[in-house]
Design an enzyme around this catalytic site. Sequence first.
Site, PDB file in Angstrom:
ATOM      1  N   ASN A 111     147.875  70.898 126.607  1.00 42.65           N
ATOM      2  CA  ASN A 111     147.307  69.546 126.514  1.00 42.65           C
ATOM      3  C   ASN A 111     145.909  69.434 127.124  1.00 42.65           C
ATOM      4  OD1 ASN A 111     147.239  66.757 128.361  1.00 42.65           O
ATOM      5  ND2 ASN A 111     147.583  66.462 126.181  1.00 42.65           N
ATOM      6  N   TRP A 142     143.198  62.050 118.537  1.00 42.49           N
ATOM      7  CA  TRP A 142     141.827  62.298 118.071  1.00 42.49           C
ATOM      8  C   TRP A 142     140.988  61.037 118.131  1.00 42.49           C
ATOM      9  CZ3 TRP A 142     138.840  66.386 117.751  1.00 42.49           C
ATOM     10  CH2 TRP A 142     139.459  67.652 117.789  1.00 42.49           C
ATOM     11  N   TRP A 198     128.162  60.825 112.648  1.00 33.97           N
ATOM     12  CA  TRP A 198     128.730  62.159 112.880  1.00 33.97           C
ATOM     13  C   TRP A 198     127.893  63.190 112.138  1.00 33.97           C
ATOM     14  CZ3 TRP A 198     131.900  61.419 116.648  1.00 33.97           C
ATOM     15  CH2 TRP A 198     132.708  60.282 116.699  1.00 33.97           C
ATOM     16  N   GLU A 200     154.681  60.706 130.036  1.00 37.39           N
ATOM     17  CA  GLU A 200     154.130  61.434 128.883  1.00 37.39           C
ATOM     18  C   GLU A 200     154.960  61.143 127.639  1.00 37.39           C
ATOM     19  OE1 GLU A 200     151.222  62.938 128.983  1.00 37.39           O
ATOM     20  OE2 GLU A 200     151.072  62.429 131.087  1.00 37.39           O
ATOM     21  N   TRP A 213     153.474  58.127 126.432  1.00 36.24           N
ATOM     22  CA  TRP A 213     152.302  58.286 125.563  1.00 36.24           C
ATOM     23  C   TRP A 213     152.713  58.509 124.123  1.00 36.24           C
ATOM     24  CZ3 TRP A 213     147.319  57.179 126.167  1.00 36.24           C
ATOM     25  CH2 TRP A 213     146.901  56.892 127.463  1.00 36.24           C
ATOM     26  N   TRP A 228     135.660  63.238 114.244  1.00 39.98           N
ATOM     27  CA  TRP A 228     137.003  63.456 114.803  1.00 39.98           C
ATOM     28  C   TRP A 228     138.035  63.716 113.705  1.00 39.98           C
ATOM     29  CZ3 TRP A 228     140.725  59.795 113.465  1.00 39.98           C
ATOM     30  CH2 TRP A 228     140.246  58.580 112.944  1.00 39.98           C
TER      31      TRP A 228
END
Length: 489
Positions: A348, A389, A313, A282, A285, A366
């Site tokens: 998360n 996002w 969108w 993590e 990430w 987004w």
Amino acid sequence: MSASPIAIMWFRNDLRLADNPALMAACRWAGQNGGRVLPVFIYDDVIDGQLGGATRWWLRHSLQSLDHSLGGQKLHLFRGTAQDVLTSVQAEYQVTALFWNRCYDRPSITRDTAIKTHAHQTGLMCESFNGQLLFEPWDVKTGSGGSFKVFSPFWRACLKMPPPAAPQAAPDHIPLATVTPSQAVSLAELDLAPKPFDWAGGLAERFTPGEAGARAQLHDFIDERLIDYAALRDYPDQRVTSELSPHLRFGEISPRHIWHATAHHADAHPAQAQTTAKFQSELGWREFAHHVLFHAKDLATIPLQPAFARFPWVQDADALKRWQTGQTGFPIVDAGMRELWHTGYMHNRVRMIVGSVLVKHLLGDWRDGLAWFDATLVDACPANNAFSWQWIGGCGADAAPYFRIFNPVLQGEKFDPKGVYVRQWVPELRNLPDTLIHKPWEAPRLVLIGAGAASYPDPVIGLRQGRDRAMAAWREMKKTANFEEGDMT
DNA sequence: TTTTGAGTTGTTCGA
DNA sequence: GTCGAACAACTCAAA
């Protein structure tokens, strides 16, 4: 004028004394040159002016904590553009060196590059360091020398690199300059207080900003929760995640420190090697988000997949408002959005669910989700927030298949089976039975009234309808993109 | 250069 | 209720 030459230690996203390579270098330089160190923080109108309310609250307390660690009234605060501030300090004192740890977002890079060029032109020694990452974004390369677009090969490549250096302790002694620059302002003048009223009570209750708080959080995590991390990390009511992200945001603790502390723990407890590796991935990430940020043109606004440039969108102000305020009618979503509003934080797993519902079921842009998270999340940073996002928006480099759309009911039943998390944040549903807690619209009217849940809104959109519409929009976009591509050849 | 295996996080449908 | 297959096609990264 001060008699001895001065080195500016420019604090940015590295508000700590331990394992701070720029600070170490400044102290070393001072020792070698009979000089003094001037710790500086600049609230840069261009860059920090973008900070959201929650991160500003955090920054204020973190600065206070850092100043306290330096002895009190030792960290000099400024407002304005960085170059102007640095120039004004140089004009006032005999500044001969400047040290900082690197930032990786484009506006900061542009600013820092200009400052470094200017410094060299004026004979000012200027050095930057890696205080924020395990690996520099440009050091991790594919076989052909490019940057990575997919996490797994990226992280495999990282793990093959020389391991991150062991963290350094805080300097024994910092030879602080005893001057007070005339342009310096007080913490109050930085104007970081919550506005228009003090809404930050929930944040203060949950978090303790500052280096000591970060360290306590890390050790508490390693001692109490790391053992369960891999198995329980997806269950929001279990609270087994580290919650170190806001501390990492302003560098109150270094990722090297976290890396080595957890590795050391795994060495001592071999049975926990696997859960530790999961946790460290993590951190991976976070590294990957910075890697992608560094190589992207503008991660916060431009979709990594060009085909999304004209994705249709839907701008629906009412739906967006309901999403922001936790009134979508999907309990797990509303719980997450209310947790965010009250504490500046969200688990998360729940972040993925709320993001998916906004972007897929509501076809919300987004970037609107990103903006809200920027405004309300204590750990919002240019890398993680924009990267995540894009990922949930499906326009990241490693897009999920279009049919992978989170169902907020199934996700709720899977990861909050007893409804503990939902009941904590959506109290009007507290008395519903477990079987209905994630889909109150299926409850008979009388049951809703009896449970005191009648005021809870109906879903903002039907699950089926939202899912089908999202898949149709995706198919349409793919078709258009393929057509345009074919058209050009 | 070409080929090949793989790719964080899921849902639904029908047997 | 459970389980496996279907859901598309593409890009990435390394061999």
